[in-house]
Design a protein around this motif. Structure first.
Motif, PDB file in Angstrom:
ATOM      1  N   GLN A  30     -15.783  -0.485  -2.366  1.00  0.00           N
ATOM      2  CA  GLN A  30     -15.230  -1.046  -1.140  1.00  0.00           C
ATOM      3  C   GLN A  30     -15.642  -2.504  -0.954  1.00  0.00           C
ATOM      4  O   GLN A  30     -14.896  -3.283  -0.366  1.00  0.00           O
ATOM      5  N   ILE A  31     -16.788  -2.896  -1.442  1.00  0.00           N
ATOM      6  CA  ILE A  31     -17.236  -4.286  -1.328  1.00  0.00           C
ATOM      7  C   ILE A  31     -16.256  -5.207  -2.032  1.00  0.00           C
ATOM      8  O   ILE A  31     -16.015  -6.328  -1.609  1.00  0.00           O
ATOM      9  N   GLU A  32     -15.646  -4.748  -3.113  1.00  0.00           N
ATOM     10  CA  GLU A  32     -14.761  -5.582  -3.910  1.00  0.00           C
ATOM     11  C   GLU A  32     -13.340  -5.656  -3.360  1.00  0.00           C
ATOM     12  O   GLU A  32     -12.521  -6.388  -3.890  1.00  0.00           O
ATOM     13  N   LEU A  33     -13.024  -4.890  -2.323  1.00  0.00           N
ATOM     14  CA  LEU A  33     -11.675  -4.903  -1.772  1.00  0.00           C
ATOM     15  C   LEU A  33     -11.531  -6.019  -0.747  1.00  0.00           C
ATOM     16  O   LEU A  33     -12.251  -6.063   0.241  1.00  0.00           O
ATOM     17  N   ALA A  34     -10.587  -6.911  -0.991  1.00  0.00           N
ATOM     18  CA  ALA A  34     -10.303  -8.000  -0.057  1.00  0.00           C
ATOM     19  C   ALA A  34      -9.106  -7.596   0.798  1.00  0.00           C
ATOM     20  O   ALA A  34      -8.060  -7.205   0.272  1.00  0.00           O
ATOM     21  N   GLN A  35      -9.273  -7.671   2.111  1.00  0.00           N
ATOM     22  CA  GLN A  35      -8.209  -7.259   3.023  1.00  0.00           C
ATOM     23  C   GLN A  35      -7.098  -8.288   3.055  1.00  0.00           C
ATOM     24  O   GLN A  35      -7.334  -9.486   3.082  1.00  0.00           O
ATOM     25  N   GLY A  36      -5.879  -7.794   3.025  1.00  0.00           N
ATOM     26  CA  GLY A  36      -4.702  -8.647   3.103  1.00  0.00           C
ATOM     27  C   GLY A  36      -3.991  -8.466   4.433  1.00  0.00           C
ATOM     28  O   GLY A  36      -4.619  -8.227   5.460  1.00  0.00           O
ATOM     29  N   ALA A  37      -2.672  -8.538   4.382  1.00  0.00           N
ATOM     30  CA  ALA A  37      -1.844  -8.488   5.591  1.00  0.00           C
ATOM     31  C   ALA A  37      -1.689  -7.059   6.116  1.00  0.00           C
ATOM     32  O   ALA A  37      -1.810  -6.085   5.379  1.00  0.00           O
ATOM     33  N   ASN A  38      -1.407  -6.976   7.410  1.00  0.00           N
ATOM     34  CA  ASN A  38      -1.064  -5.704   8.069  1.00  0.00           C
ATOM     35  C   ASN A  38       0.417  -5.697   8.368  1.00  0.00           C
ATOM     36  O   ASN A  38       1.018  -6.748   8.606  1.00  0.00           O
ATOM     37  N   TYR A  39       1.017  -4.526   8.367  1.00  0.00           N
ATOM     38  CA  TYR A  39       2.388  -4.379   8.829  1.00  0.00           C
ATOM     39  C   TYR A  39       2.557  -2.980   9.393  1.00  0.00           C
ATOM     40  O   TYR A  39       1.713  -2.104   9.173  1.00  0.00           O
ATOM     41  N   THR A  40       3.617  -2.764  10.147  1.00  0.00           N
ATOM     42  CA  THR A  40       3.875  -1.436  10.705  1.00  0.00           C
ATOM     43  C   THR A  40       5.008  -0.789   9.933  1.00  0.00           C
ATOM     44  O   THR A  40       5.903  -1.456   9.414  1.00  0.00           O
ATOM     45  N   ARG A  41       4.938   0.535   9.875  1.00  0.00           N
ATOM     46  CA  ARG A  41       5.940   1.328   9.185  1.00  0.00           C
ATOM     47  C   ARG A  41       6.317   2.490  10.110  1.00  0.00           C
ATOM     48  O   ARG A  41       5.454   3.071  10.741  1.00  0.00           O
ATOM     49  N   GLU A  42       7.579   2.786  10.171  1.00  0.00           N
ATOM     50  CA  GLU A  42       8.049   3.896  11.002  1.00  0.00           C
ATOM     51  C   GLU A  42       7.925   5.198  10.215  1.00  0.00           C
ATOM     52  O   GLU A  42       8.353   5.290   9.075  1.00  0.00           O
ATOM     53  N   ARG A  43       7.295   6.190  10.824  1.00  0.00           N
ATOM     54  CA  ARG A  43       7.130   7.526  10.247  1.00  0.00           C
ATOM     55  C   ARG A  43       7.682   8.557  11.227  1.00  0.00           C
ATOM     56  O   ARG A  43       7.990   8.233  12.379  1.00  0.00           O
ATOM     57  N   GLU A  44       7.779   9.805  10.792  1.00  0.00           N
ATOM     58  CA  GLU A  44       8.229  10.882  11.691  1.00  0.00           C
ATOM     59  C   GLU A  44       7.311  11.012  12.890  1.00  0.00           C
ATOM     60  O   GLU A  44       7.749  11.384  13.975  1.00  0.00           O
ATOM     61  N   THR A  45       6.044  10.688  12.701  1.00  0.00           N
ATOM     62  CA  THR A  45       5.054  10.794  13.774  1.00  0.00           C
ATOM     63  C   THR A  45       5.025   9.557  14.666  1.00  0.00           C
ATOM     64  O   THR A  45       4.277   9.508  15.623  1.00  0.00           O
ATOM     65  N   GLY A  46       5.828   8.545  14.336  1.00  0.00           N
ATOM     66  CA  GLY A  46       5.855   7.294  15.098  1.00  0.00           C
ATOM     67  C   GLY A  46       5.472   6.124  14.212  1.00  0.00           C
ATOM     68  O   GLY A  46       5.423   6.235  12.992  1.00  0.00           O
ATOM     69  N   LYS A  47       5.198   4.997  14.833  1.00  0.00           N
ATOM     70  CA  LYS A  47       4.805   3.811  14.075  1.00  0.00           C
ATOM     71  C   LYS A  47       3.349   3.923  13.631  1.00  0.00           C
ATOM     72  O   LYS A  47       2.500   4.379  14.384  1.00  0.00           O
ATOM     73  N   VAL A  48       3.101   3.488  12.386  1.00  0.00           N
ATOM     74  CA  VAL A  48       1.738   3.469  11.852  1.00  0.00           C
ATOM     75  C   VAL A  48       1.442   2.076  11.312  1.00  0.00           C
ATOM     76  O   VAL A  48       2.354   1.334  10.957  1.00  0.00           O
ATOM     77  N   THR A  49       0.179   1.739  11.266  1.00  0.00           N
ATOM     78  CA  THR A  49      -0.253   0.455  10.715  1.00  0.00           C
ATOM     79  C   THR A  49      -0.662   0.645   9.260  1.00  0.00           C
ATOM     80  O   THR A  49      -1.406   1.571   8.936  1.00  0.00           O
ATOM     81  N   VAL A  50      -0.183  -0.243   8.404  1.00  0.00           N
ATOM     82  CA  VAL A  50      -0.542  -0.231   6.989  1.00  0.00           C
ATOM     83  C   VAL A  50      -1.232  -1.561   6.687  1.00  0.00           C
ATOM     84  O   VAL A  50      -0.740  -2.619   7.074  1.00  0.00           O
ATOM     85  N   THR A  51      -2.373  -1.485   6.020  1.00  0.00           N
ATOM     86  CA  THR A  51      -3.127  -2.683   5.649  1.00  0.00           C
ATOM     87  C   THR A  51      -3.187  -2.768   4.134  1.00  0.00           C
ATOM     88  O   THR A  51      -3.485  -1.779   3.468  1.00  0.00           O
ATOM     89  N   ARG A  52      -2.910  -3.943   3.608  1.00  0.00           N
ATOM     90  CA  ARG A  52      -2.956  -4.174   2.164  1.00  0.00           C
ATOM     91  C   ARG A  52      -4.337  -4.681   1.764  1.00  0.00           C
ATOM     92  O   ARG A  52      -4.956  -5.457   2.481  1.00  0.00           O
ATOM     93  N   TYR A  53      -4.781  -4.253   0.579  1.00  0.00           N
ATOM     94  CA  TYR A  53      -6.057  -4.674   0.007  1.00  0.00           C
ATOM     95  C   TYR A  53      -5.847  -4.970  -1.472  1.00  0.00           C
ATOM     96  O   TYR A  53      -4.941  -4.428  -2.096  1.00  0.00           O
ATOM     97  N   VAL A  54      -6.698  -5.804  -2.045  1.00  0.00           N
ATOM     98  CA  VAL A  54      -6.686  -6.051  -3.487  1.00  0.00           C
ATOM     99  C   VAL A  54      -8.131  -6.056  -3.979  1.00  0.00           C
ATOM    100  O   VAL A  54      -9.014  -6.612  -3.328  1.00  0.00           O
ATOM    101  N   CYS A  55      -8.364  -5.413  -5.117  1.00  0.00           N
ATOM    102  CA  CYS A  55      -9.691  -5.406  -5.726  1.00  0.00           C
ATOM    103  C   CYS A  55      -9.922  -6.760  -6.367  1.00  0.00           C
ATOM    104  O   CYS A  55      -9.134  -7.207  -7.209  1.00  0.00           O
ATOM    105  N   GLU A  56     -10.984  -7.433  -5.958  1.00  0.00           N
ATOM    106  CA  GLU A  56     -11.277  -8.760  -6.478  1.00  0.00           C
ATOM    107  C   GLU A  56     -11.727  -8.730  -7.937  1.00  0.00           C
ATOM    108  O   GLU A  56     -11.656  -9.734  -8.621  1.00  0.00           O
ATOM    109  N   ARG A  57     -12.155  -7.590  -8.409  1.00  0.00           N
ATOM    110  CA  ARG A  57     -12.628  -7.493  -9.789  1.00  0.00           C
ATOM    111  C   ARG A  57     -11.477  -7.241 -10.767  1.00  0.00           C
ATOM    112  O   ARG A  57     -11.343  -7.920 -11.771  1.00  0.00           O
ATOM    113  N   CYS A  58     -10.615  -6.257 -10.471  1.00  0.00           N
ATOM    114  CA  CYS A  58      -9.597  -5.863 -11.453  1.00  0.00           C
ATOM    115  C   CYS A  58      -8.166  -6.169 -11.031  1.00  0.00           C
ATOM    116  O   CYS A  58      -7.251  -6.038 -11.826  1.00  0.00           O
TER     117      CYS A  58
END
Length: 85
Positions: A30-58
């Motif tokens: 988890q230390i190697e994961l750099a947080q990126g952008a957030n966006y919302t996605r519509e699901r059957e349960t309603g809107k959810v937040t999705v956050t993008r991450y990238v591993c800085e090592r690989c």
């Protein structure tokens, strides 16, 4: 943090401890994961937040879907960024 965590992991493994090392290995990843952008996605349960991450090592791309109403939501592997040749 990564250097100290790696040192602690090696010491624990040197004592032959295995169960304790699983959590430490997860934290190091988890230390190697750099947080990126957030966006919302519509699901059957309603809107959810999705956050993008990238591993800085690989360069592996991950997304975390925060949907409290769906126990199967969570981490998803979404690919790897292009590597330099």
């Amino acid at each position: 943090a990564h250097t100290e965590g790696s040192r602690a992991l090696r010491e624990l493994q040197g004592f032959g401890l295995s169960g304790y090392t699983n959590l430490l290995q997860l934290l190091l990843a988890q230390i190697e994961l750099a947080q990126g952008a957030n966006y919302t996605r519509e699901r059957e349960t309603g809107k959810v937040t999705v956050t993008r991450y990238v591993c800085e090592r690989c360069g592996t791309n991950w997304e975390y879907e925060n949907d409290k109403k769906n126990q199967h939501a969570g981490w998803s592997l979404t690919g790897r960024r292009a590597t330099k040749n």
